[in-house]
Design a protein around this motif. Structure first.
Motif: not given
Length: 217
Positions: A22-25, A140-147, A151-157, A176-177
């Protein structure tokens, strides 16, 4: 990040497995030392979790033997033995020591810390273009905007950003996900990529390289 959990108590093993997933591992489990040894012989792991007392003996001795042979994977021991001597012995051959009963959320946090400790040269903050991934804060941020990412999206990004614009193969992103139980042809990654692309917003930065995988450009 991939973790091996070796625990003979079924209810605890299932709970730890579910929480880590559940935490992305990506998680593999074993019920005893022979199963753990087989898994370690064919797979690479970022961290290993061992119950101290297993049907085949004390996992401390097993880990000590591997350490003496140069095995570098970070290890977290789980145990009901909380005497000072037991803690010292556990930390002599392992990297962390968690006494039962424990909060599963604490175990997840400790495993995440150990996984990152075992990544040589892994920068706490990764950047590519205007995308920034802070592994320490799990942000994670894009152009300073917090995304707002799962958990799985984070490790892939995070893996895509670490690639610095080079394509990352589908099988690696799945590894990895998730884990080896998810075949490369599965559409779970396609669904995740579509969600991640939407959350990253315009202009499009996440691209598919047909027959290979995905990259940030």
């Amino acid at each position: 990040m991939r973790v091996l959990v070796t625990e003979d108590d079924e209810s605890l093993r299932v709970a730890v497995d579910a929480s880590l997933r559940g935490a992305g591992f990506a998680v593999d489990t074993a019920v005893d030392l022979p199963e753990a040894d087989e898994a370690l012989s064919v797979n690479g792991y970022d961290c290993a979790v061992f119950d101290r007392m297993l049907p085949a003996g004390d996992s401390l001795r097993y880990v000590a033997g591997r350490r003496q042979a140069g095995w570098p994977v970070p290890v977290l021991f789980l145990t009901g033995r909380d005497a000072v001597d037991d803690r010292i012995a556990g930390l002599a051959w392992g990297d962390d020591y968690l006494v039962k009963p424990f909060a599963v959320a604490e175990l997840v946090a400790r495993v995440r810390s150990l996984c990152r400790r075992g990544m040589p040269g892994h920068a706490p903050v990764l950047r590519h273009g205007n995308i920034e991934v802070d592994g320490g804060r799990h942000e994670a941020r894009r152009g300073g905007r917090l995304l707002t990412l799962t958990a799985k999206e984070f490790v892939v990004l995070e893996r895509l950003v670490a690639a610095g614009g080079e394509p990352v193969r589908r099988a690696e992103l799945i590894a990895v996900a998730w884990d080896e139980m998810v075949p490369p042809a599965s559409n779970v990654l396609d669904v995740l990529i579509a969600q991640l692309r939407r959350k990253l917003g315009a202009p499009p930065v996440l691209h598919t390289v047909r027959g290979i995988g995905h990259l940030l450009r």
